[in-house]
Scaffold this motif. Sequence first.
Motif, PDB file in Angstrom:
ATOM      1  N   LYS A  65    -131.654  27.897  33.668  1.00 49.12           N
ATOM      2  CA  LYS A  65    -131.030  26.611  33.327  1.00 49.12           C
ATOM      3  C   LYS A  65    -129.621  26.808  32.757  1.00 49.12           C
ATOM      4  CE  LYS A  65    -135.385  24.162  32.736  1.00 49.12           C
ATOM      5  NZ  LYS A  65    -135.811  24.343  34.027  1.00 49.12           N
ATOM      6  N   ASN A  66    -128.856  27.647  33.458  1.00 50.34           N
ATOM      7  CA  ASN A  66    -127.463  27.884  33.089  1.00 50.34           C
ATOM      8  C   ASN A  66    -126.613  28.001  34.356  1.00 50.34           C
ATOM      9  OD1 ASN A  66    -127.831  30.519  34.070  1.00 50.34           O
ATOM     10  ND2 ASN A  66    -128.160  31.386  32.056  1.00 50.34           N
ATOM     11  N   LYS A  67    -125.334  28.076  34.177  1.00 55.16           N
ATOM     12  CA  LYS A  67    -124.391  28.156  35.296  1.00 55.16           C
ATOM     13  C   LYS A  67    -124.117  29.631  35.599  1.00 55.16           C
ATOM     14  CE  LYS A  67    -119.712  26.688  36.449  1.00 55.16           C
ATOM     15  NZ  LYS A  67    -118.502  26.044  35.916  1.00 55.16           N
ATOM     16  N   PRO A  68    -124.226  30.037  36.869  1.00 50.61           N
ATOM     17  CA  PRO A  68    -123.962  31.436  37.204  1.00 50.61           C
ATOM     18  C   PRO A  68    -122.555  31.870  36.802  1.00 50.61           C
ATOM     19  CG  PRO A  68    -124.934  30.285  39.069  1.00 50.61           C
ATOM     20  CD  PRO A  68    -124.604  29.247  38.043  1.00 50.61           C
ATOM     21  N   ALA A  69    -122.448  33.081  36.302  1.00 48.86           N
ATOM     22  CA  ALA A  69    -121.151  33.631  35.893  1.00 48.86           C
ATOM     23  C   ALA A  69    -120.257  33.901  37.095  1.00 48.86           C
ATOM     24  CB  ALA A  69    -121.362  34.921  35.099  1.00 48.86           C
ATOM     25  N   THR A  70    -120.823  33.838  38.298  1.00 51.03           N
ATOM     26  CA  THR A  70    -120.069  34.080  39.524  1.00 51.03           C
ATOM     27  C   THR A  70    -118.840  33.179  39.628  1.00 51.03           C
ATOM     28  OG1 THR A  70    -122.105  34.670  40.659  1.00 51.03           O
ATOM     29  CG2 THR A  70    -120.254  34.063  42.048  1.00 51.03           C
ATOM     30  N   PHE A  71    -118.962  31.962  39.131  1.00 54.90           N
ATOM     31  CA  PHE A  71    -117.873  31.005  39.277  1.00 54.90           C
ATOM     32  C   PHE A  71    -116.660  31.370  38.419  1.00 54.90           C
ATOM     33  CE2 PHE A  71    -121.724  28.450  40.188  1.00 54.90           C
ATOM     34  CZ  PHE A  71    -121.499  28.295  41.544  1.00 54.90           C
ATOM     35  N   GLN A  72    -116.909  32.027  37.296  1.00 55.38           N
ATOM     36  CA  GLN A  72    -115.802  32.387  36.409  1.00 55.38           C
ATOM     37  C   GLN A  72    -115.393  33.855  36.526  1.00 55.38           C
ATOM     38  OE1 GLN A  72    -116.493  31.149  32.389  1.00 55.38           O
ATOM     39  NE2 GLN A  72    -114.326  30.885  32.007  1.00 55.38           N
ATOM     40  N   TYR A  73    -116.362  34.716  36.811  1.00 54.41           N
ATOM     41  CA  TYR A  73    -116.114  36.158  36.906  1.00 54.41           C
ATOM     42  C   TYR A  73    -116.769  36.690  38.189  1.00 54.41           C
ATOM     43  CZ  TYR A  73    -115.170  35.596  31.914  1.00 54.41           C
ATOM     44  OH  TYR A  73    -114.668  35.192  30.700  1.00 54.41           O
ATOM     45  N   PRO A  74    -116.250  36.350  39.365  1.00 58.06           N
ATOM     46  CA  PRO A  74    -116.951  36.693  40.612  1.00 58.06           C
ATOM     47  C   PRO A  74    -117.146  38.185  40.850  1.00 58.06           C
ATOM     48  CG  PRO A  74    -114.781  35.747  41.061  1.00 58.06           C
ATOM     49  CD  PRO A  74    -115.023  35.607  39.593  1.00 58.06           C
ATOM     50  N   PHE A  75    -116.127  38.997  40.611  1.00 57.88           N
ATOM     51  CA  PHE A  75    -116.243  40.433  40.883  1.00 57.88           C
ATOM     52  C   PHE A  75    -117.203  41.107  39.907  1.00 57.88           C
ATOM     53  CE2 PHE A  75    -114.625  44.864  40.623  1.00 57.88           C
ATOM     54  CZ  PHE A  75    -114.944  45.248  41.913  1.00 57.88           C
ATOM     55  N   TRP A  76    -117.030  40.853  38.618  1.00 59.15           N
ATOM     56  CA  TRP A  76    -117.911  41.458  37.616  1.00 59.15           C
ATOM     57  C   TRP A  76    -119.356  40.975  37.790  1.00 59.15           C
ATOM     58  CZ3 TRP A  76    -114.554  41.016  32.560  1.00 59.15           C
ATOM     59  CH2 TRP A  76    -113.616  42.049  32.545  1.00 59.15           C
ATOM     60  N   SER A  77    -119.516  39.752  38.185  1.00 67.55           N
ATOM     61  CA  SER A  77    -120.853  39.211  38.402  1.00 67.55           C
ATOM     62  C   SER A  77    -121.540  39.913  39.570  1.00 67.55           C
ATOM     63  CB  SER A  77    -120.763  37.703  38.652  1.00 67.55           C
ATOM     64  OG  SER A  77    -122.031  37.157  38.815  1.00 67.55           O
ATOM     65  N   LEU A  78    -120.816  40.098  40.666  1.00 67.59           N
ATOM     66  CA  LEU A  78    -121.373  40.790  41.825  1.00 67.59           C
ATOM     67  C   LEU A  78    -121.753  42.225  41.470  1.00 67.59           C
ATOM     68  CD1 LEU A  78    -122.014  40.793  44.866  1.00 67.59           C
ATOM     69  CD2 LEU A  78    -119.648  41.507  45.252  1.00 67.59           C
ATOM     70  N   ILE A  79    -120.863  42.919  40.789  1.00 67.36           N
ATOM     71  CA  ILE A  79    -121.160  44.291  40.356  1.00 67.36           C
ATOM     72  C   ILE A  79    -122.389  44.311  39.453  1.00 67.36           C
ATOM     73  CG2 ILE A  79    -120.320  46.191  38.899  1.00 67.36           C
ATOM     74  CD1 ILE A  79    -117.514  45.554  39.970  1.00 67.36           C
ATOM     75  N   SER A  80    -122.480  43.350  38.564  1.00 67.20           N
ATOM     76  CA  SER A  80    -123.601  43.299  37.616  1.00 67.20           C
ATOM     77  C   SER A  80    -124.921  43.003  38.311  1.00 67.20           C
ATOM     78  CB  SER A  80    -123.327  42.262  36.533  1.00 67.20           C
ATOM     79  OG  SER A  80    -122.195  42.638  35.789  1.00 67.20           O
ATOM     80  N   ASP A  81    -124.893  42.191  39.376  1.00 65.52           N
ATOM     81  CA  ASP A  81    -126.117  41.947  40.146  1.00 65.52           C
ATOM     82  C   ASP A  81    -126.656  43.264  40.699  1.00 65.52           C
ATOM     83  OD1 ASP A  81    -126.034  39.196  39.717  1.00 65.52           O
ATOM     84  OD2 ASP A  81    -125.076  38.759  41.640  1.00 65.52           O
ATOM     85  N   PHE A  82    -125.758  44.073  41.259  1.00 66.47           N
ATOM     86  CA  PHE A  82    -126.184  45.371  41.799  1.00 66.47           C
ATOM     87  C   PHE A  82    -126.580  46.334  40.679  1.00 66.47           C
ATOM     88  CE2 PHE A  82    -123.677  43.834  45.459  1.00 66.47           C
ATOM     89  CZ  PHE A  82    -124.679  43.915  46.418  1.00 66.47           C
ATOM     90  N   LYS A  83    -125.847  46.313  39.586  1.00 64.06           N
ATOM     91  CA  LYS A  83    -126.176  47.194  38.464  1.00 64.06           C
ATOM     92  C   LYS A  83    -127.567  46.877  37.917  1.00 64.06           C
ATOM     93  CE  LYS A  83    -124.667  48.757  33.954  1.00 64.06           C
ATOM     94  NZ  LYS A  83    -123.576  48.941  33.013  1.00 64.06           N
ATOM     95  N   LEU A  84    -127.856  45.590  37.680  1.00 65.59           N
ATOM     96  CA  LEU A  84    -129.176  45.221  37.170  1.00 65.59           C
ATOM     97  C   LEU A  84    -130.262  45.556  38.189  1.00 65.59           C
ATOM     98  CD1 LEU A  84    -130.909  44.022  34.930  1.00 65.59           C
ATOM     99  CD2 LEU A  84    -130.477  41.746  35.918  1.00 65.59           C
ATOM    100  N   PHE A  85    -129.981  45.352  39.474  1.00 67.72           N
ATOM    101  CA  PHE A  85    -130.945  45.704  40.521  1.00 67.72           C
ATOM    102  C   PHE A  85    -131.348  47.172  40.392  1.00 67.72           C
ATOM    103  CE2 PHE A  85    -131.763  47.612  44.669  1.00 67.72           C
ATOM    104  CZ  PHE A  85    -132.806  46.830  45.142  1.00 67.72           C
ATOM    105  N   PHE A  86    -130.355  48.053  40.324  1.00 71.79           N
ATOM    106  CA  PHE A  86    -130.663  49.480  40.251  1.00 71.79           C
ATOM    107  C   PHE A  86    -131.269  49.875  38.904  1.00 71.79           C
ATOM    108  CE2 PHE A  86    -127.780  49.619  43.926  1.00 71.79           C
ATOM    109  CZ  PHE A  86    -128.623  50.296  44.804  1.00 71.79           C
ATOM    110  N   GLU A  87    -130.887  49.213  37.839  1.00 72.31           N
ATOM    111  CA  GLU A  87    -131.509  49.499  36.539  1.00 72.31           C
ATOM    112  C   GLU A  87    -132.985  49.104  36.549  1.00 72.31           C
ATOM    113  OE1 GLU A  87    -127.769  49.268  33.412  1.00 72.31           O
ATOM    114  OE2 GLU A  87    -128.863  47.413  33.848  1.00 72.31           O
ATOM    115  N   ILE A  88    -133.315  47.990  37.170  1.00 75.97           N
ATOM    116  CA  ILE A  88    -134.726  47.599  37.291  1.00 75.97           C
ATOM    117  C   ILE A  88    -135.446  48.562  38.219  1.00 75.97           C
ATOM    118  CG2 ILE A  88    -136.300  45.836  38.186  1.00 75.97           C
ATOM    119  CD1 ILE A  88    -134.308  43.721  37.116  1.00 75.97           C
ATOM    120  N   LEU A  89    -134.821  48.882  39.346  1.00 75.26           N
ATOM    121  CA  LEU A  89    -135.432  49.783  40.317  1.00 75.26           C
ATOM    122  C   LEU A  89    -135.771  51.141  39.704  1.00 75.26           C
ATOM    123  CD1 LEU A  89    -136.163  50.051  43.369  1.00 75.26           C
ATOM    124  CD2 LEU A  89    -133.881  51.028  43.691  1.00 75.26           C
TER     125      LEU A  89
END
Length: 106
Positions: A71-95
């Motif tokens: 129930k929040n606004k994705p950070a992609t709209f304000q920080y698109p590059f860092w948000s994309l990198i963070s999606d992959f970073k969290l993916f691999f940290e969970i993996l």
Amino acid sequence: MGNRITSYKEFYHFYLTEHQNRTSRILHFTGTFLVFVLLFLAILDGWGWEWIFLPLVGYGFAWVGHAFFEKNKPATFQYPFWSLISDFKLFFEILFGSKSFDSRKD
């Protein structure tokens, strides 16, 4: 977010606070996993039709997580590059187990 974030370290801390819901994390993970699957299929197919769905799948799952569970606004709209990198970073940290679908275990 009132103040502009100026470092990736600061952003990633913020990113994690915006991704605390278990279902949202599962949706983010699933979307990112499917991005890798589609990318693999696109390469095998000689960059056929699959590449078109990469942003739809990646962002679609994540934005459902934000809209209905975080129930929040994705950070992609304000920080698109860092948000994309963070999606992959969290993916691999969970993996690899340094983060969990349950943010309380991080």
